[in-house]
Design a protein around this motif. Structure first.
Motif, PDB file in Angstrom:
ATOM      1  N   VAL A 108      42.865  36.014  38.009  1.00 50.76           N
ATOM      2  CA  VAL A 108      44.023  34.994  37.739  1.00 50.76           C
ATOM      3  C   VAL A 108      45.346  35.690  38.194  1.00 50.76           C
ATOM      4  O   VAL A 108      45.547  36.713  37.412  1.00 50.76           O
ATOM      5  N   GLN A 109      46.043  35.185  39.387  1.00 54.59           N
ATOM      6  CA  GLN A 109      47.353  35.907  39.506  1.00 54.59           C
ATOM      7  C   GLN A 109      48.488  35.175  39.109  1.00 54.59           C
ATOM      8  O   GLN A 109      48.425  33.819  38.975  1.00 54.59           O
ATOM      9  N   MET A 110      49.456  35.832  38.603  1.00 55.43           N
ATOM     10  CA  MET A 110      50.888  35.038  38.254  1.00 55.43           C
ATOM     11  C   MET A 110      51.992  35.574  38.776  1.00 55.43           C
ATOM     12  O   MET A 110      52.224  36.728  39.106  1.00 55.43           O
ATOM     13  N   ARG A 121      47.743  42.789  54.524  1.00 59.83           N
ATOM     14  CA  ARG A 121      46.593  42.120  55.058  1.00 59.83           C
ATOM     15  C   ARG A 121      45.399  42.983  54.937  1.00 59.83           C
ATOM     16  O   ARG A 121      45.428  44.126  54.626  1.00 59.83           O
ATOM     17  N   HIS A 122      44.158  42.638  54.660  1.00 60.41           N
ATOM     18  CA  HIS A 122      42.929  43.219  54.425  1.00 60.41           C
ATOM     19  C   HIS A 122      41.679  42.484  55.121  1.00 60.41           C
ATOM     20  O   HIS A 122      41.809  41.184  55.535  1.00 60.41           O
ATOM     21  N   VAL A 123      40.739  42.986  55.087  1.00 62.48           N
ATOM     22  CA  VAL A 123      39.401  42.676  55.720  1.00 62.48           C
ATOM     23  C   VAL A 123      38.866  41.484  54.998  1.00 62.48           C
ATOM     24  O   VAL A 123      38.180  40.499  55.349  1.00 62.48           O
ATOM     25  N   ILE A 127      40.556  32.958  48.963  1.00 59.57           N
ATOM     26  CA  ILE A 127      40.881  31.664  48.419  1.00 59.57           C
ATOM     27  C   ILE A 127      41.865  31.355  47.182  1.00 59.57           C
ATOM     28  O   ILE A 127      41.576  32.185  46.393  1.00 59.57           O
ATOM     29  N   ARG A 128      42.675  30.516  47.196  1.00 56.75           N
ATOM     30  CA  ARG A 128      43.398  30.455  46.056  1.00 56.75           C
ATOM     31  C   ARG A 128      43.155  28.862  45.545  1.00 56.75           C
ATOM     32  O   ARG A 128      43.115  28.142  46.321  1.00 56.75           O
ATOM     33  N   PHE A 129      43.076  28.631  44.215  1.00 52.06           N
ATOM     34  CA  PHE A 129      42.735  27.615  43.557  1.00 52.06           C
ATOM     35  C   PHE A 129      43.956  27.497  42.387  1.00 52.06           C
ATOM     36  O   PHE A 129      43.880  28.346  41.658  1.00 52.06           O
ATOM     37  N   PRO A 160      47.980  38.009  57.677  1.00 51.12           N
ATOM     38  CA  PRO A 160      48.703  38.546  56.915  1.00 51.12           C
ATOM     39  C   PRO A 160      49.436  37.567  55.579  1.00 51.12           C
ATOM     40  O   PRO A 160      49.490  36.301  56.135  1.00 51.12           O
ATOM     41  N   HIS A 161      49.742  38.164  54.421  1.00 49.92           N
ATOM     42  CA  HIS A 161      50.012  37.133  53.513  1.00 49.92           C
ATOM     43  C   HIS A 161      50.798  37.654  52.142  1.00 49.92           C
ATOM     44  O   HIS A 161      50.756  39.027  52.135  1.00 49.92           O
ATOM     45  N   ASP A 162      51.710  37.025  51.884  1.00 46.05           N
ATOM     46  CA  ASP A 162      52.878  37.268  50.744  1.00 46.05           C
ATOM     47  C   ASP A 162      53.106  35.997  50.034  1.00 46.05           C
ATOM     48  O   ASP A 162      52.723  35.044  50.530  1.00 46.05           O
ATOM     49  N   HIS A 163      53.541  36.373  48.716  1.00 46.32           N
ATOM     50  CA  HIS A 163      53.535  35.103  47.891  1.00 46.32           C
ATOM     51  C   HIS A 163      55.196  35.438  47.107  1.00 46.32           C
ATOM     52  O   HIS A 163      55.532  36.599  47.039  1.00 46.32           O
ATOM     53  N   GLY A 164      55.693  34.067  46.896  1.00 41.42           N
ATOM     54  CA  GLY A 164      56.757  34.243  46.281  1.00 41.42           C
ATOM     55  C   GLY A 164      56.958  32.835  45.239  1.00 41.42           C
ATOM     56  O   GLY A 164      56.269  32.155  45.493  1.00 41.42           O
ATOM     57  N   LEU A 174      43.741  31.042  40.591  1.00 39.46           N
ATOM     58  CA  LEU A 174      42.649  31.550  40.730  1.00 39.46           C
ATOM     59  C   LEU A 174      42.543  32.176  42.140  1.00 39.46           C
ATOM     60  O   LEU A 174      42.732  31.303  43.215  1.00 39.46           O
ATOM     61  N   ASP A 175      42.246  33.415  42.097  1.00 40.69           N
ATOM     62  CA  ASP A 175      41.989  34.216  43.424  1.00 40.69           C
ATOM     63  C   ASP A 175      40.372  34.254  43.339  1.00 40.69           C
ATOM     64  O   ASP A 175      39.777  34.578  42.462  1.00 40.69           O
ATOM     65  N   VAL A 176      40.014  33.666  44.800  1.00 42.04           N
ATOM     66  CA  VAL A 176      38.488  34.309  44.843  1.00 42.04           C
ATOM     67  C   VAL A 176      38.558  35.057  46.178  1.00 42.04           C
ATOM     68  O   VAL A 176      38.982  34.628  47.143  1.00 42.04           O
ATOM     69  N   LEU A 177      37.940  36.194  46.300  1.00 44.80           N
ATOM     70  CA  LEU A 177      37.579  37.035  47.380  1.00 44.80           C
ATOM     71  C   LEU A 177      36.454  37.361  47.664  1.00 44.80           C
ATOM     72  O   LEU A 177      35.608  37.667  46.693  1.00 44.80           O
ATOM     73  N   ASP A 178      36.091  37.960  48.630  1.00 45.96           N
ATOM     74  CA  ASP A 178      34.799  38.272  49.112  1.00 45.96           C
ATOM     75  C   ASP A 178      34.690  39.950  49.201  1.00 45.96           C
ATOM     76  O   ASP A 178      33.646  40.450  49.792  1.00 45.96           O
TER      77      ASP A 178
HETATM   78  O1  GTQ Z   1      46.898  37.731  46.436  1.00 44.65           O
HETATM   79  O2  GTQ Z   1      46.677  39.116  48.218  1.00 44.65           O
HETATM   80  O3  GTQ Z   1      43.376  38.812  43.324  1.00 44.65           O
HETATM   81  O4  GTQ Z   1      45.101  41.175  47.972  1.00 44.65           O
HETATM   82  C1  GTQ Z   1      43.020  40.716  44.851  1.00 44.65           C
HETATM   83  C2  GTQ Z   1      43.683  41.152  46.162  1.00 44.65           C
HETATM   84  C3  GTQ Z   1      44.783  38.788  45.410  1.00 44.65           C
HETATM   85  C4  GTQ Z   1      46.520  38.800  47.102  1.00 44.65           C
HETATM   86  C5  GTQ Z   1      43.808  39.387  44.358  1.00 44.65           C
HETATM   87  C6  GTQ Z   1      44.661  40.553  46.815  1.00 44.65           C
HETATM   88  C7  GTQ Z   1      45.243  39.306  46.489  1.00 44.65           C
END
Ligand code: GTQ
Ligand code: FE2
Length: 361
Positions: A108-110, A121-123, A127-129, A160-164, A174-178
């Motif tokens: 869970v990201q805040m 960026r990464h391999v 997904i975010r919910f 490429p991704h950034d959040h603000g 919620l972040d789900v990554l592989d």
């Molecule tokens: O938001 O880019 O939960 O790179 C873990 C790795 C989120 C993100 C995570 C990440 C990200």
């Protein structure tokens, strides 16, 4: 069976008295070990089991705990310092491995007002919910998506991704990554960008509008292994499951359910992860089901209970829970409820190893 006949052959051919055979085998195992070899017949269970075995446990994280504990982290570290301020939801059967299921990472990201999580960026695909807040954004491949609760956002491999957060409220998702899949293949690469935020070349909602409306931009690719849509908004998807329910299209196990699709080919949104949104009518009592994909569920609306392998997980809004691979489960609800879910099913299907067990269908 195989090992019994193997040992019979060994006995009949082995020289010397019968009681020596164990000692001879032992000496042999020690000799071959020096050459980095080992007998399959001693370790058959390492490679072949009659049914899937998993260390993944059924588990639920209630949102009141998640929110309270994640909010605390806001006073301890900034998003920029942390790179990503995320609390990992770790499966109790696999502590220390950063896994919610055997193949999926969840966290869970805040993002607090004014904060930026810098571009990288990464391999691994993500997904975010969206759980909480309004008006924070994620920028993905030049499109800045302002997010609302229930939105389903995709960050594909190497995007490429950034959040603000330009709003006045904290945003949690919620972040789900592989990661476990990428790391299983030992194929992780990542890089950071020189600037914290990426330039945008498209307007918010462009990808959804261009690709997910029954028409496609002229010249759209004929093949693409991930969806070109950045944000599948709840505002667009929620009315569809409502319509499905009204049309009577309610599965006895899964409710009125849609699969998030890649509009280019109808396939999954990402090669490694697939997601669904399901509406359960008031009083729904689902039939038992199991499949080989371990699944992460999030309650988007309502409340209910899911019985997993005999364990009852009671959920309400924003609770997150896990159904391990090949464990029987069934959902029931009191009031009308919505569950989002995500699993590794597309990866298993691509490899030809996905199975389900659904006796009554
Ligand atoms: O938001 O880019 O939960 O790179 C873990 C790795 C989120 C993100 C995570 C990440 C990200
Ligand atoms: Fe990332």
């Amino acid at each position: 069976m195989a090992s019994a006949s193997a040992s019979k052959r060994a006995e009949s051919k082995a020289p010397g008295p019968k009681h020596n055979i164990e000692a001879m085998r032992q000496a042999y195992y020690e000799r071959i070990a020096k050459h980095d070899m080992t007998p399959l017949w001693k370790v058959m269970k390492n490679v072949v089991t009659k049914e899937p075995l998993t260390r993944c446990a059924p588990v639920i994280w209630h949102y009141d705990d998640i929110k309270r504990l994640v909010m605390e982290s806001g006073a301890l570290i900034t998003a920029e310092e942390a790179e990503r301020r995320v609390l990992i939801l770790e499966n109790p059967g696999m502590r220390g491995e950063s896994k919610a299921t055997n193949t999926l990472f969840a966290g869970v990201q805040m993002i607090l007002p004014g904060e930026v999580a810098p571009a990288h960026r990464h391999v691994s695909s993500a997904i975010r919910f969206v759980l909480d807040g309004e008006g924070a954004y994620t920028a993905v491949e030049g499109e800045k998506a302002y997010m609302s609760p229930g939105d389903f956002v995709i960050t594909a491999n190497w995007a490429p991704h950034d959040h603000g957060n330009t709003s006045h409220k904290p945003m949690l998702w919620l972040d789900v990554l592989d990661f476990p899949q990428v790391n299983f293949f030992e194929t992780s690469f990542a890089e950071q960008f020189a600037t914290a935020t990426q330039p945008t070349s498209r307007a918010d909602g462009d990808s959804l509008s261009f690709y997910a409306s029954g028409v496609l931009p002229d010249g759209a690719p004929a093949a693409l292994n991930r969806s070109p849509v950045i944000n599948y908004t709840y505002a667009r998807t929620r009315p569809i499951i409502e319509r499905m329910m009204k049309a009577g299209d309610v599965d006895k196990r899964h409710g009125a359910r849609v699969r998030y699709a890649n509009p280019i080919n109808g396939g999954p949104v990402l090669p490694t992860m697939g997601a669904n949104l399901a509406l359960f009518p008031k009083g729904f009592k689902g039939e038992k089901y199991r499949a080989t994909d371990g699944t992460i569920f999030v309650c988007a609306e309502g409340e209910g209970a899911t019985t997993v392998d005999g364990k009852v997980l009671e959920w309400g809004p924003n609770d997150v829970f896990v159904v391990p691979p090949w464990k029987h489960y069934s959902h029931r609800v009191g009031k009308e409820s919505v569950l989002f879910s995500i699993s590794d099913r597309p990866a298993q299907e691509a490899l030809g190893i996905w199975r389900e067990d659904t006796p009554s269908h």
